[in-house]
Design a protein around this motif. Structure first.
Motif, PDB file in Angstrom:
ATOM      1  N   SER A 128       0.838  -1.193   0.000  1.00 57.18           N
ATOM      2  CA  SER A 128       0.000   0.000   0.000  1.00 57.18           C
ATOM      3  C   SER A 128       0.876   1.248   0.000  1.00 57.18           C
ATOM      4  O   SER A 128       1.960   1.266   0.578  1.00 57.18           O
ATOM      5  CB  SER A 128      -0.916   0.008   1.230  1.00 57.18           C
ATOM      6  N   ALA A 129       0.387   2.311  -0.651  1.00 53.39           N
ATOM      7  CA  ALA A 129       1.133   3.570  -0.663  1.00 53.39           C
ATOM      8  C   ALA A 129       1.147   4.213   0.718  1.00 53.39           C
ATOM      9  O   ALA A 129       2.124   4.873   1.098  1.00 53.39           O
ATOM     10  CB  ALA A 129       0.510   4.524  -1.685  1.00 53.39           C
ATOM     11  N   ALA A 130       0.066   4.043   1.471  1.00 57.23           N
ATOM     12  CA  ALA A 130      -0.025   4.539   2.841  1.00 57.23           C
ATOM     13  C   ALA A 130      -0.653   3.414   3.683  1.00 57.23           C
ATOM     14  O   ALA A 130      -0.169   2.293   3.649  1.00 57.23           O
ATOM     15  CB  ALA A 130      -0.824   5.835   2.897  1.00 57.23           C
ATOM     16  N   TRP A 131      -1.734   3.687   4.409  1.00 60.45           N
ATOM     17  CA  TRP A 131      -2.388   2.617   5.153  1.00 60.45           C
ATOM     18  C   TRP A 131      -2.884   1.549   4.191  1.00 60.45           C
ATOM     19  O   TRP A 131      -3.232   1.833   3.042  1.00 60.45           O
ATOM     20  CB  TRP A 131      -3.581   3.153   5.934  1.00 60.45           C
ATOM     21  N   CYS A 132      -2.960   0.320   4.678  1.00 61.77           N
ATOM     22  CA  CYS A 132      -3.375  -0.778   3.809  1.00 61.77           C
ATOM     23  C   CYS A 132      -4.896  -0.958   3.828  1.00 61.77           C
ATOM     24  O   CYS A 132      -5.557  -0.768   2.821  1.00 61.77           O
ATOM     25  CB  CYS A 132      -2.666  -2.066   4.212  1.00 61.77           C
ATOM     26  N   ILE A 133      -5.469  -1.320   4.957  1.00 60.58           N
ATOM     27  CA  ILE A 133      -6.908  -1.561   5.070  1.00 60.58           C
ATOM     28  C   ILE A 133      -7.496  -0.516   6.012  1.00 60.58           C
ATOM     29  O   ILE A 133      -7.108  -0.445   7.181  1.00 60.58           O
ATOM     30  CB  ILE A 133      -7.186  -2.983   5.593  1.00 60.58           C
ATOM     31  N   HIS A 134      -8.440   0.271   5.516  1.00 57.27           N
ATOM     32  CA  HIS A 134      -8.983   1.378   6.310  1.00 57.27           C
ATOM     33  C   HIS A 134     -10.509   1.409   6.243  1.00 57.27           C
ATOM     34  O   HIS A 134     -11.091   2.083   5.390  1.00 57.27           O
ATOM     35  CB  HIS A 134      -8.414   2.714   5.813  1.00 57.27           C
ATOM     36  N   GLY A 145       2.827   2.768   6.696  1.00 61.41           N
ATOM     37  CA  GLY A 145       2.439   1.487   6.123  1.00 61.41           C
ATOM     38  C   GLY A 145       1.679   0.606   7.086  1.00 61.41           C
ATOM     39  O   GLY A 145       1.989  -0.583   7.240  1.00 61.41           O
ATOM     40  N   ASP A 146       0.660   1.172   7.754  1.00 62.84           N
ATOM     41  CA  ASP A 146      -0.151   0.423   8.712  1.00 62.84           C
ATOM     42  C   ASP A 146      -0.817  -0.777   8.045  1.00 62.84           C
ATOM     43  O   ASP A 146      -1.143  -0.742   6.852  1.00 62.84           O
ATOM     44  CB  ASP A 146      -1.252   1.309   9.303  1.00 62.84           C
ATOM     45  N   GLY A 155      -7.657 -14.681  12.576  1.00 62.40           N
ATOM     46  CA  GLY A 155      -6.877 -15.547  11.710  1.00 62.40           C
ATOM     47  C   GLY A 155      -6.004 -14.830  10.708  1.00 62.40           C
ATOM     48  O   GLY A 155      -5.641 -15.405   9.684  1.00 62.40           O
ATOM     49  N   CYS A 156      -5.648 -13.589  10.992  1.00 62.39           N
ATOM     50  CA  CYS A 156      -4.893 -12.786  10.022  1.00 62.39           C
ATOM     51  C   CYS A 156      -3.394 -12.809  10.343  1.00 62.39           C
ATOM     52  O   CYS A 156      -2.988 -12.976  11.491  1.00 62.39           O
ATOM     53  CB  CYS A 156      -5.405 -11.350  10.019  1.00 62.39           C
ATOM     54  N   THR A 157      -2.594 -12.604   9.313  1.00 66.00           N
ATOM     55  CA  THR A 157      -1.147 -12.525   9.457  1.00 66.00           C
ATOM     56  C   THR A 157      -0.684 -11.199   8.874  1.00 66.00           C
ATOM     57  O   THR A 157      -1.012 -10.860   7.733  1.00 66.00           O
ATOM     58  CB  THR A 157      -0.460 -13.683   8.718  1.00 66.00           C
ATOM     59  N   LEU A 158       0.086 -10.443   9.672  1.00 62.03           N
ATOM     60  CA  LEU A 158       0.519  -9.117   9.254  1.00 62.03           C
ATOM     61  C   LEU A 158       2.030  -8.972   9.381  1.00 62.03           C
ATOM     62  O   LEU A 158       2.628  -9.447  10.351  1.00 62.03           O
ATOM     63  CB  LEU A 158      -0.172  -8.029  10.084  1.00 62.03           C
ATOM     64  N   ASP A 159       2.615  -8.303   8.405  1.00 59.17           N
ATOM     65  CA  ASP A 159       4.045  -8.003   8.398  1.00 59.17           C
ATOM     66  C   ASP A 159       4.162  -6.651   7.707  1.00 59.17           C
ATOM     67  O   ASP A 159       4.155  -6.577   6.476  1.00 59.17           O
ATOM     68  CB  ASP A 159       4.805  -9.092   7.641  1.00 59.17           C
ATOM     69  N   VAL A 160       4.251  -5.572   8.497  1.00 58.26           N
ATOM     70  CA  VAL A 160       4.023  -4.239   7.930  1.00 58.26           C
ATOM     71  C   VAL A 160       5.086  -3.241   8.384  1.00 58.26           C
ATOM     72  O   VAL A 160       5.963  -3.549   9.184  1.00 58.26           O
ATOM     73  CB  VAL A 160       2.612  -3.726   8.300  1.00 58.26           C
ATOM     74  N   GLY A 161       4.962  -1.992   7.872  1.00 60.97           N
ATOM     75  CA  GLY A 161       5.951  -0.968   8.151  1.00 60.97           C
ATOM     76  C   GLY A 161       5.561   0.010   9.230  1.00 60.97           C
ATOM     77  O   GLY A 161       6.345   0.894   9.574  1.00 60.97           O
ATOM     78  N   ASP A 162       4.355  -0.112   9.789  1.00 62.82           N
ATOM     79  CA  ASP A 162       3.907   0.792  10.854  1.00 62.82           C
ATOM     80  C   ASP A 162       3.023  -0.037  11.778  1.00 62.82           C
ATOM     81  O   ASP A 162       3.208  -1.242  11.882  1.00 62.82           O
ATOM     82  CB  ASP A 162       3.178   2.001  10.250  1.00 62.82           C
ATOM     83  N   ASP A 163       2.053   0.572  12.451  1.00 61.24           N
ATOM     84  CA  ASP A 163       1.202  -0.190  13.359  1.00 61.24           C
ATOM     85  C   ASP A 163       0.464  -1.284  12.597  1.00 61.24           C
ATOM     86  O   ASP A 163       0.037  -1.085  11.457  1.00 61.24           O
ATOM     87  CB  ASP A 163       0.204   0.740  14.044  1.00 61.24           C
ATOM     88  N   ALA A 164       0.285  -2.431  13.252  1.00 65.62           N
ATOM     89  CA  ALA A 164      -0.310  -3.583  12.575  1.00 65.62           C
ATOM     90  C   ALA A 164      -1.836  -3.547  12.654  1.00 65.62           C
ATOM     91  O   ALA A 164      -2.508  -3.240  11.677  1.00 65.62           O
ATOM     92  CB  ALA A 164       0.251  -4.878  13.165  1.00 65.62           C
ATOM     93  N   ILE A 165      -2.398  -3.884  13.805  1.00 59.93           N
ATOM     94  CA  ILE A 165      -3.846  -3.815  14.008  1.00 59.93           C
ATOM     95  C   ILE A 165      -4.109  -2.603  14.893  1.00 59.93           C
ATOM     96  O   ILE A 165      -3.762  -2.605  16.070  1.00 59.93           O
ATOM     97  CB  ILE A 165      -4.386  -5.101  14.658  1.00 59.93           C
ATOM     98  N   CYS A 166      -4.705  -1.580  14.321  1.00 57.02           N
ATOM     99  CA  CYS A 166      -4.774  -0.293  15.017  1.00 57.02           C
ATOM    100  C   CYS A 166      -6.213   0.193  15.123  1.00 57.02           C
ATOM    101  O   CYS A 166      -6.976   0.133  14.154  1.00 57.02           O
ATOM    102  CB  CYS A 166      -3.922   0.740  14.271  1.00 57.02           C
ATOM    103  N   ILE A 167      -6.557   0.697  16.317  1.00 54.17           N
ATOM    104  CA  ILE A 167      -7.888   1.233  16.594  1.00 54.17           C
ATOM    105  C   ILE A 167      -7.800   2.752  16.599  1.00 54.17           C
ATOM    106  O   ILE A 167      -6.985   3.338  17.327  1.00 54.17           O
ATOM    107  CB  ILE A 167      -8.405   0.725  17.951  1.00 54.17           C
ATOM    108  N   LYS A 168      -8.651   3.410  15.799  1.00 53.02           N
ATOM    109  CA  LYS A 168      -8.670   4.863  15.718  1.00 53.02           C
ATOM    110  C   LYS A 168     -10.113   5.363  15.719  1.00 53.02           C
ATOM    111  O   LYS A 168     -11.039   4.578  15.485  1.00 53.02           O
ATOM    112  CB  LYS A 168      -7.956   5.338  14.452  1.00 53.02           C
ATOM    113  N   SER A 169     -10.279   6.682  15.942  1.00 51.21           N
ATOM    114  CA  SER A 169     -11.644   7.242  15.913  1.00 51.21           C
ATOM    115  C   SER A 169     -11.628   8.750  15.675  1.00 51.21           C
ATOM    116  O   SER A 169     -12.442   9.475  16.234  1.00 51.21           O
ATOM    117  CB  SER A 169     -12.382   6.927  17.218  1.00 51.21           C
ATOM    118  N   GLY A 170     -10.734   9.215  14.836  1.00 57.63           N
ATOM    119  CA  GLY A 170     -10.687  10.637  14.523  1.00 57.63           C
ATOM    120  C   GLY A 170      -9.683  11.374  15.390  1.00 57.63           C
ATOM    121  O   GLY A 170      -9.220  10.876  16.409  1.00 57.63           O
TER     122      GLY A 170
END
Length: 551
Positions: A246-252, A275-276, A290-305
């Protein structure tokens, strides 16, 4: 009740921090987890080849794929099939009732031709911003999915800058030879002169009043898109697919309800800036398993604005189950913040493994964010080779302290004060970290009511607590390289240790610091293993620590 406690409670009530339960009456527990509704699709199948798509790794298939999705949705929905092959495409717009299914050996590779991506209204780290259109997006949809065993590749390297220190010499040479431009000092590669200018001049992509997306054409290259964005959608499923580059975050997912992310793989280079892996923002009812992550920033991240804009949106991320996931690289395995101004609550994290992440369980915010993060539960978490802290809370995210290390002590509680409270962590194992537990709250708003039980943490240092309140440790074993002290406490209250185990011949077991430290207790702990059981520094009083007899 002290004056300060009364002041804080009045302030919290004034700014609505005690209204969460009124807005969210459901009570969840490990035996009553949130329920997530799944999308349902017709069995009809539409092939993208029917609309002229060609899997030759050269033909641009944007129109064919989007026509197939549109036709499927207009007929009531079903499956849009991407068969094996290398399919080059521009942005794909998802539609309601459509399951985009990628067969095994099917790859959607997004074009490097940036003219194919229109500048649109989007979000950057929780605020309205101009962004290039995401490779895959959907807005105001219901019943939508991306499934299968194929690959979605965002071709992110053509969008990203990278510093020389992040690459090997051979890869750095390849990067220079690929085109782009260098920063004047020769240490940073940019994909274009436009990107370089925007970065060096610190151009903003935020959509402030009076600004529209067309006003950002001069920095288009700089507006990196998130790979997948679903905005205000219901019943969303991502299953089985590999999402990468992904150019920035992957799944949003943003402001979605009933979201399921199951058995997906998320991969970004370690050097991928922003690269979240997954940023779950202001979503309600979600399952990540059941997910597998190997990324450049936070992996599983919770946000709300973020900040005032996030508080005005006022949509917390809530009612989530995160289980059976593996994270190999990332700034944090499970993360909350720092953009959490709408709050987060009722999130259950179980049976997850973090191997080589910077931090394990990571909670971060700063003055000005606001928001309440509460009722976060984590158990059966296994970590190895954590580069920094295994469990981490910090309400001074990106704050630079003075050289003397002093923090701003202003006792102001307002709508911008972040609140982290009411959490429980149990059955945590970490083999390798710089620090086992680090908690740093604010003087005016300590991190509060956190219970940690049944943990074995092997780290360079043990536990450090600053501006914390009601932190309870039970049956915790610390295996540390440095034992002076094993536990450091500063200006914290109502801290308890029950059954603390630590190394034989430790130099100092517990160091209490600061005149605001009080009501610290230690029980069922063998003090004879330490050369010095306790010390009091920086104005701390001996009466602040109570050691219960027995050992």
């Amino acid at each position: 009740m002290t004056f300060k406690t009364r002041f804080v409670k009045i302030a919290l009530a004034t700014f609505g921090f005690f209204n969460a339960e009124a807005q969210n009456p459901a009570e969840y527990s490990w035996t009553n987890l949130p329920k997530i509704q799944q999308p349902v699709f017709n069995k009809d199948t539409v092939r993208i080849t029917t609309f002229g798509a060609v899997p030759d790794g050269h033909t641009l298939n944007t129109q064919a794929i989007n026509r197939a999705i549109d036709a499927c949705s207009r007929k009531g929905g079903g499956v849009v099939l991407v068969s094996p092959g290398l399919w080059i495409t521009g942005p794909i717009a998802m539609k309601s009732n459509v399951n985009l299914h990628l067969s095994e050996a099917a790859t959607l590779l997004f074009t490097t031709d940036k003219s194919q991506y229109a500048i649109t209204e989007g979000f950057y780290e929780g605020k309205s911003a101009a962004r290039n259109q995401s490779p895959i997006s959907g807005i105001n949809l219901e019943n939508v999915a991306i499934t299968g065993k194929g690959i979605v590749d965002g071709n992110g390297d053509v969008w990203r800058a990278v510093h020389r220190s992040q690459l090997t010499e051979s890869r750095w040479k390849e990067k220079i030879e690929s085109g782009g431009v260098l920063k004047d000092d020769g240490k940073t590669w940019y994909p274009s002169e436009q990107f370089k200018k925007a970065s060096v001049e610190n151009k903003s992509m935020l959509l402030t009043p009076g600004k529209s997306p067309k006003d950002f054409e001069d920095i288009k290259d700089f507006l990196r898109p998130n790979l997948i964005v679903f905005n205000n959608c219901k019943k969303v499923l991502l299953e089985g697919v590999t999402f990468q580059n992904s150019a920035a975050w992957c799944i949003h997912p943003l402001m979605c309800q009933d979201l399921t992310i199951r058995n997906v793989r998320v991969k970004n280079p370690e050097y991928a800036h922003n690269g979240d892996g997954m940023d779950i923002e202001s979503c309600k009812n979600f399952l990540i398993e059941g997910c597998t992550l190997d990324v450049g920033d936070d992996a599983i991240c919770i946000k709300s604005g973020k900040d005032e804009e996030g508080r005005k949106r006022g949509i917390p991320t809530e009612n989530g189950v995160i289980r059976n996931n593996i994270v190999y690289n990332g700034h944090g395995g499970f993360v909350v913040g720092s953009e959490m101004s709408g709050g987060a609550r009722n999130i259950f994290v179980q049976n997850c493994t973090f191997m080589g992440t910077d931090k394990g369980l990571r909670f971060k915010s700063v003055r000005g964010r606001g928001g309440v993060v509460e009722k976060i539960y984590a158990k059966d978490i296994y970590m190895k080779d954590i580069a920094q802290e295994a469990i981490f809370f910090d309400l001074y995210y990106f704050v630079k302290f003075a050289t003397d290390g002093e923090r701003d002590m202003r006792p102001v509680v307002n709508e911008g004060t972040p609140v982290f409270r009411d959490m429980q962590f149990e059955n945590i194992v970490c083999n390798g970290a710089t620090k086992g537990v680090f908690v740093r709250g604010l003087p005016e708003m300590p991190v509060s009511n956190i219970r940690m039980e049944n943990m074995v943490l092997s780290a360079d240092t043990g536990i450090e607590l600053t501006d914390s309140d009601q932190i309870r440790f039970k049956n915790v074993k610390l295996i540390t390289q440095k034992t002076k002290p094993v536990v450091f406490i500063e200006n914290s209250s109502k801290i308890s240790f029950d059954g603390l185990q630590y190394n034989d011949h430790s130099e100092t077991l517990i160091s209490v610091n600061g005149e605001r430290s009080q009501d610290i207790s230690l029980q069922n702990t063998d003090l004879s293993k330490a050369q010095k059981a306790k010390e009091f520094l920086k104005g701390a009083q001996e009466k602040s620590l109570i050691i219960h007899s027995g050992k």
